[in-house]
Write a protein that holds these residues in place. Sequence first.
Motif, PDB file in Angstrom:
ATOM      1  N   LEU A  31       0.833  -1.204   0.000  1.00  0.00           N
ATOM      2  CA  LEU A  31       0.000   0.000   0.000  1.00  0.00           C
ATOM      3  C   LEU A  31       0.871   1.259   0.000  1.00  0.00           C
ATOM      4  CD1 LEU A  31      -2.921   0.921  -0.050  1.00  0.00           C
ATOM      5  CD2 LEU A  31      -2.983   0.679   2.445  1.00  0.00           C
ATOM      6  N   LEU A  32       1.970   1.231   0.745  1.00  0.00           N
ATOM      7  CA  LEU A  32       2.904   2.364   0.717  1.00  0.00           C
ATOM      8  C   LEU A  32       3.507   2.540  -0.673  1.00  0.00           C
ATOM      9  CD1 LEU A  32       4.684   1.918   4.168  1.00  0.00           C
ATOM     10  CD2 LEU A  32       3.314   3.900   3.469  1.00  0.00           C
ATOM     11  N   VAL A  33       3.822   1.420  -1.334  1.00  0.00           N
ATOM     12  CA  VAL A  33       4.366   1.475  -2.695  1.00  0.00           C
ATOM     13  C   VAL A  33       3.300   2.015  -3.658  1.00  0.00           C
ATOM     14  CG1 VAL A  33       5.197   0.093  -4.659  1.00  0.00           C
ATOM     15  CG2 VAL A  33       6.084  -0.349  -2.355  1.00  0.00           C
ATOM     16  N   GLU A  34       2.075   1.477  -3.563  1.00  0.00           N
ATOM     17  CA  GLU A  34       0.988   1.902  -4.459  1.00  0.00           C
ATOM     18  C   GLU A  34       0.686   3.394  -4.342  1.00  0.00           C
ATOM     19  OE1 GLU A  34      -2.419  -0.548  -3.584  1.00  0.00           O
ATOM     20  OE2 GLU A  34      -1.303  -2.378  -4.059  1.00  0.00           O
ATOM     21  N   THR A  35       0.834   3.951  -3.148  1.00  0.00           N
ATOM     22  CA  THR A  35       0.547   5.372  -2.946  1.00  0.00           C
ATOM     23  C   THR A  35       1.717   6.252  -3.349  1.00  0.00           C
ATOM     24  OG1 THR A  35       1.262   5.279  -0.635  1.00  0.00           O
ATOM     25  CG2 THR A  35      -1.102   4.956  -1.068  1.00  0.00           C
ATOM     26  N   GLY A  36       2.839   5.621  -3.738  1.00  0.00           N
ATOM     27  CA  GLY A  36       3.996   6.382  -4.177  1.00  0.00           C
ATOM     28  C   GLY A  36       4.879   6.903  -3.058  1.00  0.00           C
ATOM     29  N   ALA A  37       4.644   6.442  -1.837  1.00  0.00           N
ATOM     30  CA  ALA A  37       5.422   6.924  -0.700  1.00  0.00           C
ATOM     31  C   ALA A  37       6.807   6.288  -0.632  1.00  0.00           C
ATOM     32  CB  ALA A  37       4.672   6.668   0.612  1.00  0.00           C
ATOM     33  N   VAL A  38       6.907   5.033  -1.046  1.00  0.00           N
ATOM     34  CA  VAL A  38       8.181   4.317  -0.946  1.00  0.00           C
ATOM     35  C   VAL A  38       8.456   3.528  -2.217  1.00  0.00           C
ATOM     36  CG1 VAL A  38       7.961   4.069   1.577  1.00  0.00           C
ATOM     37  CG2 VAL A  38       7.205   2.207   0.089  1.00  0.00           C
ATOM     38  N   GLU A  39       9.709   3.122  -2.349  1.00  0.00           N
ATOM     39  CA  GLU A  39      10.108   2.210  -3.422  1.00  0.00           C
ATOM     40  C   GLU A  39       9.997   0.784  -2.895  1.00  0.00           C
ATOM     41  OE1 GLU A  39      14.011   3.421  -4.728  1.00  0.00           O
ATOM     42  OE2 GLU A  39      13.390   5.528  -4.755  1.00  0.00           O
ATOM     43  N   GLU A  40       9.885  -0.161  -3.801  1.00  0.00           N
ATOM     44  CA  GLU A  40       9.676  -1.572  -3.470  1.00  0.00           C
ATOM     45  C   GLU A  40      10.633  -2.138  -2.399  1.00  0.00           C
ATOM     46  OE1 GLU A  40       7.434  -5.027  -3.922  1.00  0.00           O
ATOM     47  OE2 GLU A  40       7.102  -3.212  -5.087  1.00  0.00           O
ATOM     48  N   PRO A  41      11.945  -1.825  -2.410  1.00  0.00           N
ATOM     49  CA  PRO A  41      12.841  -2.407  -1.405  1.00  0.00           C
ATOM     50  C   PRO A  41      12.472  -2.048   0.044  1.00  0.00           C
ATOM     51  CG  PRO A  41      14.118  -1.512  -3.217  1.00  0.00           C
ATOM     52  CD  PRO A  41      12.693  -1.063  -3.426  1.00  0.00           C
ATOM     53  N   TYR A  42      11.655  -1.033   0.235  1.00  0.00           N
ATOM     54  CA  TYR A  42      11.240  -0.646   1.585  1.00  0.00           C
ATOM     55  C   TYR A  42      10.480  -1.787   2.265  1.00  0.00           C
ATOM     56  CZ  TYR A  42       9.642   2.345   5.409  1.00  0.00           C
ATOM     57  OH  TYR A  42       9.409   2.884   6.657  1.00  0.00           O
ATOM     58  N   ILE A  43       9.753  -2.587   1.481  1.00  0.00           N
ATOM     59  CA  ILE A  43       8.987  -3.693   2.065  1.00  0.00           C
ATOM     60  C   ILE A  43       9.926  -4.686   2.746  1.00  0.00           C
ATOM     61  CG2 ILE A  43       7.391  -5.601   1.604  1.00  0.00           C
ATOM     62  CD1 ILE A  43       6.321  -3.919  -0.776  1.00  0.00           C
ATOM     63  N   ALA A  44      11.027  -5.034   2.094  1.00  0.00           N
ATOM     64  CA  ALA A  44      11.995  -5.957   2.707  1.00  0.00           C
ATOM     65  C   ALA A  44      12.552  -5.365   3.996  1.00  0.00           C
ATOM     66  CB  ALA A  44      13.123  -6.266   1.723  1.00  0.00           C
ATOM     67  N   ALA A  45      12.760  -4.057   4.011  1.00  0.00           N
ATOM     68  CA  ALA A  45      13.271  -3.395   5.212  1.00  0.00           C
ATOM     69  C   ALA A  45      12.242  -3.428   6.343  1.00  0.00           C
ATOM     70  CB  ALA A  45      13.667  -1.958   4.890  1.00  0.00           C
ATOM     71  N   MET A  46      10.967  -3.418   6.005  1.00  0.00           N
ATOM     72  CA  MET A  46       9.919  -3.535   7.031  1.00  0.00           C
ATOM     73  C   MET A  46      10.013  -4.916   7.694  1.00  0.00           C
ATOM     74  SD  MET A  46       6.768  -1.718   4.971  1.00  0.00           S
ATOM     75  CE  MET A  46       5.561  -1.718   6.294  1.00  0.00           C
ATOM     76  N   HIS A  47      10.269  -5.943   6.894  1.00  0.00           N
ATOM     77  CA  HIS A  47      10.429  -7.293   7.446  1.00  0.00           C
ATOM     78  C   HIS A  47      11.703  -7.375   8.293  1.00  0.00           C
ATOM     79  CE1 HIS A  47       7.059  -9.351   5.576  1.00  0.00           C
ATOM     80  NE2 HIS A  47       7.304  -8.648   4.481  1.00  0.00           N
ATOM     81  N   GLU A  48      12.763  -6.727   7.817  1.00  0.00           N
ATOM     82  CA  GLU A  48      14.014  -6.705   8.575  1.00  0.00           C
ATOM     83  C   GLU A  48      13.800  -6.058   9.940  1.00  0.00           C
ATOM     84  OE1 GLU A  48      18.455  -4.722   8.233  1.00  0.00           O
ATOM     85  OE2 GLU A  48      17.282  -4.990   6.406  1.00  0.00           O
ATOM     86  N   ARG A  49      13.083  -4.946   9.972  1.00  0.00           N
ATOM     87  CA  ARG A  49      12.777  -4.266  11.235  1.00  0.00           C
ATOM     88  C   ARG A  49      12.022  -5.204  12.173  1.00  0.00           C
ATOM     89  NH1 ARG A  49      14.694  -0.766  13.991  1.00  0.00           N
ATOM     90  NH2 ARG A  49      14.594   0.844  12.424  1.00  0.00           N
TER      91      ARG A  49
END
Length: 160
Positions: A31-49
């Motif tokens: 949803l963050l990617v779809e809204t243009g707030a982040v690039e795709e690699p941010y999702i992997a970083a969310m899992h890392e967090r």
Amino acid sequence: MVEAGPPRPLAVRLGRAAAGFADAIDQCGRLLVETGAVEEPYIAAMHERERSLTTHLGEGVAIPHGTTESRRFVRRSALVVVQFPDGVRWSDGGAVSLCVAIAAGARRADGSPDAAGAQHLGVLSALATVLMDPARARELREAPDEATVDRLLRSVEEDR
């Protein structure tokens, strides 16, 4: 000029289901990617967090977000809200029914911090205040519409 109080959610999705916390994080990240707030690699970083420290705050609420290093993937500071009425077993074993995913730390073209990025502290403060009141926390988890979510996150300003 920075808007007072927590920023409004870029997107709110109610009545969703997730197979587990990883799926819930994926939904928030997409949803963050779809809204243009982040690039795709941010999702992997969310899992890392999430692997390093649970983002479950208690009272059925989690705040999935990326790592410090993932700020380079943030195009603009934003938050999205995704509700899971049936609950999701989170990484710490707790039940989560509402995710407030945060993307913060974007930089402006001149390299200075995106003013909205500082507002993620306002979001955390608002959530903490709402969660300390069991009735408000329940109302947030069970919100029937986007307006209720927005009103509850902004109600903290009225209390000050």
